[in-house]
Design a protein around this motif. Structure first.
Motif, PDB file in Angstrom:
ATOM      1  N   PHE A   1       0.828  -1.201   0.000  1.00 25.12           N
ATOM      2  CA  PHE A   1       0.000   0.000   0.000  1.00 25.12           C
ATOM      3  C   PHE A   1       0.866   1.256   0.000  1.00 25.12           C
ATOM      4  O   PHE A   1       2.035   1.231   0.423  1.00 25.12           O
ATOM      5  CB  PHE A   1      -0.912   0.001   1.228  1.00 25.12           C
ATOM      6  N   GLN A   2       0.254   2.368  -0.440  1.00 26.31           N
ATOM      7  CA  GLN A   2       0.973   3.645  -0.478  1.00 26.31           C
ATOM      8  C   GLN A   2       1.460   4.022   0.924  1.00 26.31           C
ATOM      9  O   GLN A   2       2.603   4.424   1.110  1.00 26.31           O
ATOM     10  CB  GLN A   2       0.051   4.725  -1.041  1.00 26.31           C
ATOM     11  N   THR A   3       0.563   3.913   1.907  1.00 34.25           N
ATOM     12  CA  THR A   3       0.978   4.010   3.308  1.00 34.25           C
ATOM     13  C   THR A   3       1.155   2.580   3.776  1.00 34.25           C
ATOM     14  O   THR A   3       0.186   1.818   3.759  1.00 34.25           O
ATOM     15  CB  THR A   3      -0.102   4.713   4.154  1.00 34.25           C
ATOM     16  N   PRO A   4       2.365   2.179   4.141  1.00 29.14           N
ATOM     17  CA  PRO A   4       2.584   0.759   4.432  1.00 29.14           C
ATOM     18  C   PRO A   4       1.649   0.237   5.510  1.00 29.14           C
ATOM     19  O   PRO A   4       1.414   0.909   6.513  1.00 29.14           O
ATOM     20  CB  PRO A   4       4.047   0.708   4.887  1.00 29.14           C
ATOM     21  N   ARG A   5       1.106  -0.946   5.260  1.00 31.14           N
ATOM     22  CA  ARG A   5       0.197  -1.574   6.218  1.00 31.14           C
ATOM     23  C   ARG A   5       0.859  -2.850   6.708  1.00 31.14           C
ATOM     24  O   ARG A   5       1.101  -3.770   5.936  1.00 31.14           O
ATOM     25  CB  ARG A   5      -1.138  -1.886   5.555  1.00 31.14           C
ATOM     26  N   VAL A   6       1.138  -2.871   8.003  1.00 30.85           N
ATOM     27  CA  VAL A   6       1.727  -4.062   8.614  1.00 30.85           C
ATOM     28  C   VAL A   6       0.893  -4.439   9.829  1.00 30.85           C
ATOM     29  O   VAL A   6       0.041  -3.669  10.269  1.00 30.85           O
ATOM     30  CB  VAL A   6       3.193  -3.815   9.047  1.00 30.85           C
ATOM     31  N   PHE A   7       1.133  -5.627  10.335  1.00 31.32           N
ATOM     32  CA  PHE A   7       0.449  -6.084  11.546  1.00 31.32           C
ATOM     33  C   PHE A   7       1.332  -5.704  12.735  1.00 31.32           C
ATOM     34  O   PHE A   7       2.380  -6.320  12.967  1.00 31.32           O
ATOM     35  CB  PHE A   7       0.213  -7.594  11.479  1.00 31.32           C
ATOM     36  N   GLU A   8       0.902  -4.675  13.465  1.00 34.20           N
ATOM     37  CA  GLU A   8       1.803  -4.048  14.428  1.00 34.20           C
ATOM     38  C   GLU A   8       2.305  -4.987  15.513  1.00 34.20           C
ATOM     39  O   GLU A   8       3.419  -4.838  15.994  1.00 34.20           O
ATOM     40  CB  GLU A   8       1.109  -2.844  15.064  1.00 34.20           C
ATOM     41  N   SER A   9       1.477  -5.935  15.921  1.00 36.27           N
ATOM     42  CA  SER A   9       1.889  -6.790  17.039  1.00 36.27           C
ATOM     43  C   SER A   9       2.747  -7.971  16.583  1.00 36.27           C
ATOM     44  O   SER A   9       3.320  -8.672  17.403  1.00 36.27           O
ATOM     45  CB  SER A   9       0.659  -7.313  17.787  1.00 36.27           C
ATOM     46  N   LEU A  10       2.809  -8.207  15.274  1.00 37.87           N
ATOM     47  CA  LEU A  10       3.556  -9.368  14.773  1.00 37.87           C
ATOM     48  C   LEU A  10       4.994  -8.982  14.432  1.00 37.87           C
ATOM     49  O   LEU A  10       5.250  -7.884  13.935  1.00 37.87           O
ATOM     50  CB  LEU A  10       2.891  -9.953  13.527  1.00 37.87           C
ATOM     51  N   THR A  11       5.898  -9.897  14.673  1.00 37.88           N
ATOM     52  CA  THR A  11       7.289  -9.677  14.286  1.00 37.88           C
ATOM     53  C   THR A  11       7.422  -9.854  12.766  1.00 37.88           C
ATOM     54  O   THR A  11       6.514 -10.386  12.111  1.00 37.88           O
ATOM     55  CB  THR A  11       8.216 -10.688  14.973  1.00 37.88           C
ATOM     56  N   LEU A  12       8.566  -9.435  12.261  1.00 36.62           N
ATOM     57  CA  LEU A  12       8.802  -9.620  10.821  1.00 36.62           C
ATOM     58  C   LEU A  12       8.778 -11.112  10.474  1.00 36.62           C
ATOM     59  O   LEU A  12       8.230 -11.513   9.439  1.00 36.62           O
ATOM     60  CB  LEU A  12      10.152  -8.993  10.440  1.00 36.62           C
ATOM     61  N   ARG A  13       9.361 -11.937  11.342  1.00 33.71           N
ATOM     62  CA  ARG A  13       9.346 -13.385  11.075  1.00 33.71           C
ATOM     63  C   ARG A  13       7.906 -13.892  10.987  1.00 33.71           C
ATOM     64  O   ARG A  13       7.562 -14.696  10.110  1.00 33.71           O
ATOM     65  CB  ARG A  13      10.090 -14.121  12.207  1.00 33.71           C
TER      66      ARG A  13
END
Lengths: 243, 319
Positions: A95-107
């Motif tokens: 997405f243009q504004t990055p959407r990540v799952f804040e509570s999850l680690t990158l792994r």
């Protein structure tokens, strides 16, 4: 051996969009836009603000319903399929504004994309993110979130990868790593990149499509696009020196 | 399902340190097992209820803390389970297993219906919808007197039987304790697996989750149904402990109580809501013995608890 996404039927492009039109009230955001993505290539999508780039990405990804036109993925008509069905069909997007799952680690982002990690761990290594694998994404900077989202989507091994301004907010070092990661992804999938950073985009794109006022005003190799008077007038400016 | 190998616990916030955790859990289990042997019957009765509320609060925490939906109608799942268990006990069988099966299944069905109807909403819209859902269920309980007993509820439940033997207060305490322990263990195990990642992904960013192929609505329906199963089981045990069930078990004030329990204990972990339920129920019981207007003090204590609590799971306060 790196796993591969399912192949398209012989001759079918990874993604084919034809005649896409979209109105928002009285304003026409897209006018009969057509484009084609092939596996093993990167298509750059450029144009001034309000040209319809994000609307087009939304239509391709299933978050915006077009008023006319159709999209096929690997030869299959997507119809009015929403984002989930398109994702399951092999379309990945950021997405243009990055959407990540804040509570999850990158792994966990990578493992959520695919139980075996797909291309996610390789992408994170090429993006220099290995030391962040066990940190929650909620603690990431804007640039890191952007790259983490790319790792998550890469884990899904998409047939088509849509990236909305992937270089925005990145440092020079991060941009170099993004460049390397996209070059690694290129033979594995079809990539469409919306980007305002022309030096970055022209350095990596095989083909460029230019949108202005919702319609395609030029399409071709970067060298041709940069020299196109209509593109210089509408977007790049007369003094642009790129490539 | 991929095992937790190489993953960190998604529900780790607020978790006990690794070395003291098992010892603490063992101590709590030992104390819980010894309680019926040394405590008077009223206290055992109270503790059984506390454990039912603890399980209910954990089921609520699953929805609020893990799925990110704040329900103002969760009492409908707990009370609905209590009604189902009581109705079976009064009309079909006095078997504990039959009553709990009815309570659990009814709670799960109510949760699934709530999810199917409201699961595409989030934020305040979901909360208001769940409030209306709870209100409608309460209205049905008040109006359908032939089945629910109307405003009197269902009263005079017999002590249930298990393998032909009548169960007293101590056995019901054991049932409530077993349910609480199984719920705690089961939820922690579930949230450490891939299913937990999916639930947390839906909580954190539903659009990102859908764009990654996750069936957001289905995850919400399944989680609400699972929460309803646990709440319904807890409600079923509580009906047997109390010997009756009334419409007040379903209404918005009961939903408010479980919300307070969970928030005071902390919704980011599985354990927090349980501890909140224990603290809230025992504190309320103690206050009610000494103060006529104990709810005023309870309200002030709740406000203080919220103001003094650690910042939320993302490390921010609103202001």
């Amino acid at each position: 051996m790196t796993p591969e996404p399912p192949p398209s039927p012989a001759g079918a492009p990874a993604l084919d969009a034809s005649g896409l039109s979209k109105w928002f009230g009285g304003k026409q955001a897209l006018r009969e836009v057509s484009l084609r993505l092939e596996r093993g290539s990167i298509l750059g999508l450029i144009g001034p603000n309000g040209a319809g780039k994000s609307t087009l990405l939304g239509v391709l990804a299933g978050t915006v319903a077009p008023d006319r036109g159709q999209v096929t993925l690997g030869g299959s008509l997507l119809g009015r399929a929403g984002p989930r069905r398109r994702a399951l069909s092999g379309l990945g997007r950021t997405f243009q504004t990055p959407r990540v799952f804040e509570s999850l680690t990158l792994r966990q982002h990578i493992l959520l994309g695919a139980a075996d990690g797909g291309w996610g761990f390789e992408a994170s290594a090429r993006l220099g993110l290995d030391r962040f694998l066990d940190r929650p994404a909620g603690t990431f900077s804007h640039g890191l979130r952007r790259l983490a989202e790319l790792c998550h989507v890469a884990a899904q091994m998409p047939r088509v990868l849509l990236l909305d301004e992937p270089a925005a907010g990145l440092t020079a070092a991060e941009m170099a790593q993004l460049d390397a990661a996209l070059r690694w992804l290129r033979p594995r999938t079809a990539v469409c990149v919306v980007e305002h950073n022309m030096r970055f985009l022209l350095g990596i794109a095989d083909l460029v499509t230019v949108l202005d006022h919702g319609q395609v005003i030029a399409a071709g190799p970067p060298g041709t696009i940069v020299a196109d008077p209509a593109v210089r007038l509408a977007y790049l400016g007369a003094s642009f020196v790129g490539g | 399902m991929k095992p937790a190998m190489a993953m960190r616990d998604p529900a780790a916030a607020g978790r006990m340190p690794a070395l003291t955790g098992p010892a603490l859990v063992a101590a709590v289990l030992l104390a819980g097992a010894a309680a019926p042997l040394v405590l008077p019957p009223f206290t055992i009765h109270l503790l059984a209820l506390v454990l039912c509320y603890g399980t209910w609060a954990m089921s609520f925490g699953l929805v609020m803390g893990q799925l990110g939906l704040t329900s103002f109608g969760h009492a409908a799942l707990f009370g609905g389970g209590a009604y189902a268990a009581a109705w079976v006990a009064l009309n079909l069988s006095d078997s504990l297993a039959g009553g709990l099966a009815a309570g659990g299944l009814f709670g799960a069905a109510m949760g699934a219906v709530m999810g199917l109807v409201l699961g595409r909403l989030s934020g305040v819209a979901f909360s208001i919808g769940s409030l209306a859902f709870g209100g409608m269920v309460t209205q049905v309980a008040n109006s359908w007197a032939e089945v629910t007993g109307g405003s009197d509820g269902l009263v005079g439940l017999p002590f249930p039987r298990l393998f032909g033997r009548e169960l007293g207060d101590r056995a019901l305490y054991a049932a409530a304790a077993a349910l609480a322990v199984l719920t705690w263990v089961g939820l922690r195990a579930l949230l450490r697996r891939r299913a937990g990642l999916v639930v947390h992904a839906v909580r954190d960013d539903p659009l990102r989750a859908a764009s990654s192929g996750i069936a957001v609505h289905a995850v919400r329906v399944a989680t609400l149904a699972g929460s309803g199963l646990l709440a319904g089981l807890a409600g079923g045990v509580s009906a047997f402990v109390v010997g009756s069930v009334a419409p007040s078990a379903l209404d918005w004030s009961a939903s408010g109580s479980v919300l307070v329990m969970a928030v005071v204990g902390g919704v980011s972990s599985v354990t927090g809501p349980f501890l909140g339920a224990v603290g809230y129920t025992l504190f309320e019981q103690a206050l009610s013995q000494v103060l006529p207007n104990y709810r005023l003090v309870l309200g002030l204590a709740f406000i203080a608890a919220v103001l003094l609590s650690p910042v939320d799971r993302r490390g921010r306060r609103d202001a």
